[in-house]
Write a protein that holds these residues in place. Sequence first.
Motif, short mmCIF file in Angstrom:
data_model
loop_
_atom_site.label_atom_id
_atom_site.label_comp_id
_atom_site.label_asym_id
_atom_site.label_seq_id
_atom_site.Cartn_x
_atom_site.Cartn_y
_atom_site.Cartn_z
N ILE A 79 -4.07 -48.29 117.03
CA ILE A 79 -2.66 -48.39 117.40
C ILE A 79 -2.04 -49.60 116.71
CG2 ILE A 79 -2.92 -47.26 119.65
CD1 ILE A 79 -3.06 -50.01 120.92
N VAL A 80 -0.72 -49.55 116.56
CA VAL A 80 0.03 -50.67 116.00
C VAL A 80 1.12 -51.04 117.00
CG1 VAL A 80 1.51 -51.44 114.10
CG2 VAL A 80 -0.39 -49.89 113.64
N THR A 81 1.34 -52.33 117.20
CA THR A 81 2.34 -52.78 118.15
C THR A 81 3.50 -53.47 117.44
OG1 THR A 81 1.37 -54.96 118.54
CG2 THR A 81 0.53 -53.14 119.86
N GLY A 82 4.62 -53.49 118.11
CA GLY A 82 5.80 -54.17 117.57
C GLY A 82 6.80 -54.44 118.68
N ALA A 83 7.86 -55.15 118.36
CA ALA A 83 8.87 -55.51 119.36
C ALA A 83 9.46 -54.26 119.99
CB ALA A 83 9.96 -56.35 118.71
N THR A 84 9.54 -54.26 121.31
CA THR A 84 10.01 -53.09 122.03
C THR A 84 11.52 -53.08 122.21
OG1 THR A 84 9.90 -51.92 124.15
CG2 THR A 84 9.52 -54.29 124.21
N PHE A 85 12.13 -51.91 122.08
CA PHE A 85 13.56 -51.75 122.33
C PHE A 85 13.87 -51.89 123.82
CE2 PHE A 85 13.50 -48.93 118.38
CZ PHE A 85 14.01 -49.94 117.58
N THR A 86 12.87 -51.69 124.66
CA THR A 86 13.08 -51.74 126.10
C THR A 86 13.71 -53.06 126.55
OG1 THR A 86 11.15 -50.32 126.40
CG2 THR A 86 11.94 -51.49 128.34
N ALA A 87 13.34 -54.13 125.88
CA ALA A 87 13.79 -55.46 126.32
C ALA A 87 15.11 -55.89 125.70
CB ALA A 87 12.71 -56.49 125.98
N VAL A 88 15.67 -55.10 124.79
CA VAL A 88 16.85 -55.56 124.03
C VAL A 88 18.04 -55.86 124.93
CG1 VAL A 88 18.60 -54.85 122.37
CG2 VAL A 88 16.19 -54.50 121.85
N THR A 89 18.48 -54.88 125.72
CA THR A 89 19.66 -55.09 126.56
C THR A 89 19.46 -56.22 127.58
OG1 THR A 89 20.27 -52.76 126.30
CG2 THR A 89 21.31 -53.97 128.10
N LEU A 94 7.12 -53.73 133.43
CA LEU A 94 6.62 -52.50 134.05
C LEU A 94 6.93 -51.28 133.19
CD1 LEU A 94 7.62 -53.12 137.79
CD2 LEU A 94 5.33 -53.27 136.80
N VAL A 95 8.13 -51.26 132.62
CA VAL A 95 8.50 -50.15 131.73
C VAL A 95 7.62 -50.16 130.48
CG1 VAL A 95 10.36 -49.09 130.41
CG2 VAL A 95 10.86 -50.22 132.59
N ILE A 96 7.40 -51.34 129.92
CA ILE A 96 6.52 -51.46 128.75
C ILE A 96 5.13 -50.93 129.08
CG2 ILE A 96 5.34 -53.11 127.24
CD1 ILE A 96 7.84 -54.87 127.39
N PHE A 97 4.62 -51.28 130.25
CA PHE A 97 3.31 -50.80 130.66
C PHE A 97 3.26 -49.28 130.74
CE2 PHE A 97 1.10 -54.59 132.95
CZ PHE A 97 1.16 -55.32 131.77
N ALA A 98 4.29 -48.68 131.33
CA ALA A 98 4.32 -47.22 131.44
C ALA A 98 4.37 -46.58 130.06
CB ALA A 98 5.53 -46.80 132.28
N GLU A 99 5.17 -47.17 129.16
CA GLU A 99 5.29 -46.65 127.80
C GLU A 99 3.97 -46.78 127.04
OE1 GLU A 99 8.02 -47.60 123.81
OE2 GLU A 99 8.34 -48.71 125.68
N SER A 100 3.34 -47.95 127.13
CA SER A 100 2.09 -48.17 126.41
C SER A 100 0.97 -47.30 126.96
CB SER A 100 1.68 -49.65 126.49
OG SER A 100 2.49 -50.44 125.66
N THR A 101 0.94 -47.10 128.28
CA THR A 101 -0.07 -46.24 128.88
C THR A 101 0.02 -44.83 128.32
OG1 THR A 101 -0.11 -47.52 130.93
CG2 THR A 101 -0.97 -45.28 131.03
N ALA A 108 5.21 -45.65 118.96
CA ALA A 108 4.94 -44.21 119.02
C ALA A 108 4.87 -43.60 117.62
CB ALA A 108 6.02 -43.51 119.85
N GLN A 109 5.64 -44.14 116.65
CA GLN A 109 5.61 -43.57 115.31
C GLN A 109 4.24 -43.73 114.66
OE1 GLN A 109 7.71 -45.94 116.52
NE2 GLN A 109 8.70 -47.02 114.84
N ASN A 110 3.54 -44.80 115.02
CA ASN A 110 2.19 -44.98 114.48
C ASN A 110 1.19 -44.08 115.19
OD1 ASN A 110 3.63 -47.86 114.15
ND2 ASN A 110 2.24 -47.48 112.45
#
Length: 465
Positions: free
Chosen positions: A87-97, A256-263, A308-310
Amino acid sequence: MTDAQAIGGKSPVDEVPPAGRLLVLGVQHVLVMYAGCVAVPLIVGSALNLDTRTIGLLVNADLVVAGIITLIQTLGIGKILGVRLPIVTGATFTAVTPMILIGQNFGLVGIYGSMIVSGIFGLLIAVPFSRIIRFFPPVVTGSVITIIGLSLISAAAGLIAGSDSTAPDYGAVPGLALAGGIVLLIVLITRFVRGFIGQIAVLTGLVVGALVAIPMGLTDFSGVATAPWFGVSTPFLFGAPQFPLAGVISMCVVMLVIFAESTADMLAVSETIGEPLTPARIARGLAADGFSGVLGGVLNSFPDTIFAQNVGLVQLTGVRSRFVPAVAGAILLLLGLVPKFGEVVASLPGPVVGGAGLIMFATVTAVGIRTLHKVRFDGTNNLMIVAVSIGIGMLPVVAPSFYEKLPATFGIIVGSSITSCVIVAFLLNLLFNHLPWGRPPGDPSLADVGSAAATRHVVDPRTDG
């Protein structure tokens, strides 16, 4: 344990391809995710009216942290951090707003202080969360992912047209035409081009758009010449972190949202490569996400998630070795140590970034809709959960001043479309799908719809793979 390991062989996940192939495949992973990774510092920096040089520093820090967390996730640190999957990780859009709201009220030091606390929170709850995945079924995650994409479309519009609607050049035709041309180019590449170039359509759109913007007089790369070739992100560059309560709460919800997404992404990779996961292994992957919050807060970056693209690239190529994305992580780390790269990215015109961003954010929305497709609506109250959570989540998007008369502390929490959506979706899911009060035994509405799909690839929690 995989079948290969059971008979004494090496799992394909642990195989190391030849050096040349390893490098090429690693570069491919970087190109696929690069545009999405650098979009976060560009959007946050633009929304907070930071200068180009500062945004460039954020881009470099973003790449450094993405590289470090990718290396941790692929190679692992004992039985503490890292899922050890390709897997590859990067900055999440979830935290932007949420970060923009915190930054507007408390500055960058407020963002980074809130991130550090949320990262510690993530480290503490990684193990418990890995065992309560059923409380974040597709009806919750799908609603939240949809809102993430919808809320960011306004950011793309701001980049294209400008942030000040009273400015003379707001919505200027050249900028709109350039952004529209980039959207069209990405669509055409996706439709007619196959293979590797098709996979990097967004990045190609960024590059071509930047080249077209030069003769249009929309670019200013003068700062690139003065940027150094080598530099390391200075810890706490903007000052000692601050810990506003509203910001901390908001970023903890984001975690919590990041965790759900990564899971979900870890399970998708697990299914693709045939590598079963234990809750303990998932917890190590989630702990790495939490650590990204702490590390990002110290190094002036942003929290990371699995891209997800990776995951899609692994599914497409069938390359299961975790050492391929590890090489990608090393490349990201090296790129982050070259400030000139960050300055080039930060100097891209708003219409170029906004045109590509519009596609990326709309794709996030589409992914959310696809996730909601997994939800069973007949005979349940899930439609109400989706309707109310998205409706409340969209309020601050369509009416930014909706909560302006609330106390600032409370306004930051509910004023974030993502934070408010996840809180409402989570609570409504508990109300309708978990609490038996007022319902007869056997009522189908009590079924935890979608949770089975989220856990079917997790093996016996008493074992540790």
